[in-house]
Design a protein around this motif. Sequence first.
Motif, PDB file in Angstrom:
ATOM      1  N   SER A   1       0.842  -1.188   0.000  1.00 32.26           N
ATOM      2  CA  SER A   1       0.000   0.000   0.000  1.00 32.26           C
ATOM      3  C   SER A   1       0.879   1.241   0.000  1.00 32.26           C
ATOM      4  O   SER A   1       1.975   1.242   0.549  1.00 32.26           O
ATOM      5  CB  SER A   1      -0.923   0.025   1.233  1.00 32.26           C
ATOM      6  N   PHE A   2       0.371   2.284  -0.633  1.00 34.41           N
ATOM      7  CA  PHE A   2       1.116   3.528  -0.698  1.00 34.41           C
ATOM      8  C   PHE A   2       0.479   4.551   0.225  1.00 34.41           C
ATOM      9  O   PHE A   2      -0.728   4.755   0.215  1.00 34.41           O
ATOM     10  CB  PHE A   2       1.141   4.071  -2.121  1.00 34.41           C
ATOM     11  N   SER A   3       1.319   5.203   1.027  1.00 31.77           N
ATOM     12  CA  SER A   3       0.838   6.235   1.936  1.00 31.77           C
ATOM     13  C   SER A   3       1.448   7.574   1.535  1.00 31.77           C
ATOM     14  O   SER A   3       2.670   7.747   1.559  1.00 31.77           O
ATOM     15  CB  SER A   3       1.222   5.901   3.384  1.00 31.77           C
ATOM     16  N   ALA A   4       0.595   8.513   1.172  1.00 30.81           N
ATOM     17  CA  ALA A   4       1.087   9.846   0.822  1.00 30.81           C
ATOM     18  C   ALA A   4       1.743  10.512   2.023  1.00 30.81           C
ATOM     19  O   ALA A   4       2.699  11.281   1.879  1.00 30.81           O
ATOM     20  CB  ALA A   4      -0.077  10.697   0.308  1.00 30.81           C
ATOM     21  N   ASP A   5       1.251  10.196   3.214  1.00 32.56           N
ATOM     22  CA  ASP A   5       1.827  10.785   4.426  1.00 32.56           C
ATOM     23  C   ASP A   5       3.282  10.376   4.606  1.00 32.56           C
ATOM     24  O   ASP A   5       4.116  11.169   5.057  1.00 32.56           O
ATOM     25  CB  ASP A   5       1.020  10.365   5.660  1.00 32.56           C
ATOM     26  N   VAL A   6       3.589   9.115   4.251  1.00 30.58           N
ATOM     27  CA  VAL A   6       4.967   8.645   4.364  1.00 30.58           C
ATOM     28  C   VAL A   6       5.871   9.430   3.425  1.00 30.58           C
ATOM     29  O   VAL A   6       6.950   9.897   3.799  1.00 30.58           O
ATOM     30  CB  VAL A   6       5.059   7.135   4.061  1.00 30.58           C
ATOM     31  N   ALA A   7       5.433   9.585   2.176  1.00 29.81           N
ATOM     32  CA  ALA A   7       6.233  10.316   1.195  1.00 29.81           C
ATOM     33  C   ALA A   7       6.425  11.769   1.611  1.00 29.81           C
ATOM     34  O   ALA A   7       7.527  12.315   1.525  1.00 29.81           O
ATOM     35  CB  ALA A   7       5.562  10.240  -0.173  1.00 29.81           C
ATOM     36  N   LEU A   8       5.374  12.410   2.071  1.00 36.83           N
ATOM     37  CA  LEU A   8       5.480  13.797   2.507  1.00 36.83           C
ATOM     38  C   LEU A   8       6.345  13.916   3.749  1.00 36.83           C
ATOM     39  O   LEU A   8       7.069  14.907   3.931  1.00 36.83           O
ATOM     40  CB  LEU A   8       4.077  14.366   2.774  1.00 36.83           C
ATOM     41  N   GLY A   9       6.280  12.903   4.609  1.00 35.01           N
ATOM     42  CA  GLY A   9       7.130  12.904   5.800  1.00 35.01           C
ATOM     43  C   GLY A   9       8.603  12.884   5.448  1.00 35.01           C
ATOM     44  O   GLY A   9       9.424  13.527   6.112  1.00 35.01           O
ATOM     45  N   LEU A  10       8.960  12.137   4.407  1.00 35.34           N
ATOM     46  CA  LEU A  10      10.354  12.107   3.957  1.00 35.34           C
ATOM     47  C   LEU A  10      10.802  13.488   3.488  1.00 35.34           C
ATOM     48  O   LEU A  10      11.906  13.935   3.791  1.00 35.34           O
ATOM     49  CB  LEU A  10      10.520  11.099   2.813  1.00 35.34           C
ATOM     50  N   LEU A  11       9.927  14.169   2.750  1.00 41.56           N
ATOM     51  CA  LEU A  11      10.271  15.487   2.227  1.00 41.56           C
ATOM     52  C   LEU A  11      10.369  16.531   3.332  1.00 41.56           C
ATOM     53  O   LEU A  11      11.046  17.555   3.167  1.00 41.56           O
ATOM     54  CB  LEU A  11       9.242  15.926   1.188  1.00 41.56           C
ATOM     55  N   ALA A  12       9.723  16.277   4.455  1.00 40.52           N
ATOM     56  CA  ALA A  12       9.769  17.216   5.572  1.00 40.52           C
ATOM     57  C   ALA A  12      10.959  16.972   6.489  1.00 40.52           C
ATOM     58  O   ALA A  12      11.206  17.773   7.403  1.00 40.52           O
ATOM     59  CB  ALA A  12       8.467  17.118   6.381  1.00 40.52           C
ATOM     60  N   ASN A  13      11.692  15.910   6.243  1.00 38.78           N
ATOM     61  CA  ASN A  13      12.809  15.526   7.113  1.00 38.78           C
ATOM     62  C   ASN A  13      14.101  16.161   6.614  1.00 38.78           C
ATOM     63  O   ASN A  13      14.474  15.998   5.451  1.00 38.78           O
ATOM     64  CB  ASN A  13      12.930  14.001   7.144  1.00 38.78           C
ATOM     65  N   HIS A  14      14.824  16.847   7.481  1.00 38.78           N
ATOM     66  CA  HIS A  14      16.043  17.538   7.054  1.00 38.78           C
ATOM     67  C   HIS A  14      17.136  16.568   6.617  1.00 38.78           C
ATOM     68  O   HIS A  14      17.993  16.913   5.796  1.00 38.78           O
ATOM     69  CB  HIS A  14      16.566  18.452   8.161  1.00 38.78           C
ATOM     70  N   ILE A  15      17.117  15.342   7.120  1.00 42.28           N
ATOM     71  CA  ILE A  15      18.119  14.353   6.712  1.00 42.28           C
ATOM     72  C   ILE A  15      17.939  14.010   5.230  1.00 42.28           C
ATOM     73  O   ILE A  15      18.918  13.830   4.499  1.00 42.28           O
ATOM     74  CB  ILE A  15      18.033  13.098   7.605  1.00 42.28           C
ATOM     75  N   THR A  16      16.687  13.911   4.796  1.00 42.60           N
ATOM     76  CA  THR A  16      16.420  13.663   3.375  1.00 42.60           C
ATOM     77  C   THR A  16      17.087  14.724   2.512  1.00 42.60           C
ATOM     78  O   THR A  16      17.760  14.421   1.519  1.00 42.60           O
ATOM     79  CB  THR A  16      14.910  13.659   3.094  1.00 42.60           C
ATOM     80  N   TRP A  17      16.936  15.975   2.890  1.00 44.62           N
ATOM     81  CA  TRP A  17      17.464  17.063   2.072  1.00 44.62           C
ATOM     82  C   TRP A  17      18.984  17.150   2.146  1.00 44.62           C
ATOM     83  O   TRP A  17      19.644  17.482   1.143  1.00 44.62           O
ATOM     84  CB  TRP A  17      16.816  18.387   2.477  1.00 44.62           C
ATOM     85  N   LEU A  18      19.562  16.857   3.299  1.00 39.67           N
ATOM     86  CA  LEU A  18      21.024  16.849   3.391  1.00 39.67           C
ATOM     87  C   LEU A  18      21.608  15.737   2.519  1.00 39.67           C
ATOM     88  O   LEU A  18      22.609  15.930   1.823  1.00 39.67           O
ATOM     89  CB  LEU A  18      21.462  16.676   4.851  1.00 39.67           C
ATOM     90  N   ALA A  19      20.980  14.557   2.559  1.00 38.16           N
ATOM     91  CA  ALA A  19      21.443  13.456   1.710  1.00 38.16           C
ATOM     92  C   ALA A  19      21.249  13.805   0.231  1.00 38.16           C
ATOM     93  O   ALA A  19      22.115  13.511  -0.602  1.00 38.16           O
ATOM     94  CB  ALA A  19      20.691  12.169   2.052  1.00 38.16           C
ATOM     95  N   ALA A  20      20.125  14.433  -0.102  1.00 37.84           N
ATOM     96  CA  ALA A  20      19.849  14.809  -1.490  1.00 37.84           C
ATOM     97  C   ALA A  20      20.866  15.823  -1.995  1.00 37.84           C
ATOM     98  O   ALA A  20      21.371  15.718  -3.124  1.00 37.84           O
ATOM     99  CB  ALA A  20      18.439  15.366  -1.610  1.00 37.84           C
ATOM    100  N   LEU A  21      21.196  16.829  -1.175  1.00 34.16           N
ATOM    101  CA  LEU A  21      22.182  17.834  -1.579  1.00 34.16           C
ATOM    102  C   LEU A  21      23.581  17.228  -1.689  1.00 34.16           C
ATOM    103  O   LEU A  21      24.376  17.640  -2.545  1.00 34.16           O
ATOM    104  CB  LEU A  21      22.182  18.998  -0.587  1.00 34.16           C
ATOM    105  N   THR A  22      23.869  16.246  -0.835  1.00 39.00           N
ATOM    106  CA  THR A  22      25.148  15.532  -0.947  1.00 39.00           C
ATOM    107  C   THR A  22      25.236  14.857  -2.306  1.00 39.00           C
ATOM    108  O   THR A  22      26.262  14.941  -3.000  1.00 39.00           O
ATOM    109  CB  THR A  22      25.294  14.487   0.173  1.00 39.00           C
ATOM    110  N   LEU A  23      24.171  14.177  -2.707  1.00 37.75           N
ATOM    111  CA  LEU A  23      24.178  13.501  -4.013  1.00 37.75           C
ATOM    112  C   LEU A  23      24.121  14.496  -5.164  1.00 37.75           C
ATOM    113  O   LEU A  23      24.684  14.228  -6.238  1.00 37.75           O
ATOM    114  CB  LEU A  23      23.007  12.517  -4.110  1.00 37.75           C
ATOM    115  N   PHE A  24      23.465  15.638  -4.972  1.00 36.37           N
ATOM    116  CA  PHE A  24      23.474  16.670  -6.009  1.00 36.37           C
ATOM    117  C   PHE A  24      24.914  17.063  -6.337  1.00 36.37           C
ATOM    118  O   PHE A  24      25.317  17.136  -7.503  1.00 36.37           O
ATOM    119  CB  PHE A  24      22.692  17.901  -5.540  1.00 36.37           C
ATOM    120  N   CYS A  25      25.695  17.304  -5.300  1.00 34.58           N
ATOM    121  CA  CYS A  25      27.102  17.669  -5.500  1.00 34.58           C
ATOM    122  C   CYS A  25      27.889  16.492  -6.057  1.00 34.58           C
ATOM    123  O   CYS A  25      28.648  16.643  -7.026  1.00 34.58           O
ATOM    124  CB  CYS A  25      27.723  18.119  -4.182  1.00 34.58           C
ATOM    125  N   TYR A  26      27.708  15.317  -5.460  1.00 38.42           N
ATOM    126  CA  TYR A  26      28.546  14.193  -5.853  1.00 38.42           C
ATOM    127  C   TYR A  26      28.273  13.708  -7.277  1.00 38.42           C
ATOM    128  O   TYR A  26      29.207  13.490  -8.059  1.00 38.42           O
ATOM    129  CB  TYR A  26      28.412  12.999  -4.899  1.00 38.42           C
TER     130      TYR A  26
END
Length: 383
Positions: free
Chosen positions: A184-209
């Motif tokens: 099952s897919f939960s939109a709340d789970v996906a939105l929760g990931l986007l609200a987490n600062h760790i997600t964005w730090l990891a994403a910016l790390t990969l943006f650079c790398y």
Amino acid sequence: MSAAMLSGFYSVFIFGIVVAFLGSIKLKLAPRIGADDAQFGKIVAALQWTMVVMAILAGLLLDTLGFRVIVIAGALLSALAIFLIGRGKTIGSVIAACLLLGIAGQFVNVAGNTLNPMLFDDLSAGSNLGTAFFGLGALLIPILTAFLFTRMGYGNSLTIVGLVCLPAVLFALFGTFPTTGGGSFSADVALGLLANHITWLAALTLFCYIGLEVSMAVWITSYASELGANENQASKMLSLFFVAMMIGRLVVGLQDRVTGINLTPIGGYVLAGAALIAAVAITMMMRAKSLGAARKAVLLAGAVFAPIFPTTIGVAFQHFEEAQRGTLFGVIFAIGLIGASTIPAWIGSLAKGKSVASGLNILRVTAIALAIIAALLGAAPLF
């Protein structure tokens, strides 16, 4: 080695094939369909942008449907897309097949890179070991196609390349995989990931790398040519970079068995250190006056680039439940691909009328930014 582990490793191996595939067949494909460089660039763009769009969707599907379905779909669709490219005779038909290849590529990419860390106690070590197989696929596909083209026709050669993707289906059928989102897919789970600062730090790390890695892959041959390398020497320098990365990932992936050190809890700081050494290597490249000095700098760059992508995945995964990791990987990888689509082009614009070496200053700045972001990722649980 378990069937699940073989599934993970082979999925990443297929993704290496997908990424390097068009480059390995360009000289045969372009005249066959009457494509000039600009038109071939559109074919490449179709593949790349499909993978950007599919990254997040593939992660969502993985967390919904599970590893077995996504690995099998990715392997079968990869084989079909390569077969269709082998039969395509127009630019439009090849672009259509590349759209399919982009979908397939992200299925095996997300499945393999999400699965591999989960099969090891040290998430980062498992990710490093798995991504070494990406380098193996990317290195072998030009060799395989060159070998096949000298012995048989274009279409039959690509049929064999497509068949190389199919063992993943067998591994997936017999593998026992970690649980994902449970169907099952939960939109709340996906939105929760986007609200987490760790997600964005990891994403910016990969943006650079990913921007760094793709820039090196795009510009190393031109950089070597500026130092007087012929075509063969320039190609060997590029191969040296990827071989150093592959060996580095194998070493980091196996180090915990020798040292007993769990890399994941300290991974952010390891990433920061690797990025700073990468900045030094890039500076060495900028100052090199001979091919010998350039080779040493490129070798160092490949070695320290090696653990950055997979260790970022391991560090990010430790903060999230297994059922969220497919979606998490898709999100951060999609943002990483944006770096791949912007930083290499920026180097090209700066190098115009000057030299590629001067444009590499962008990579040095990016590496320093990566070090800062990675250090914040390591400290992320503290704030």
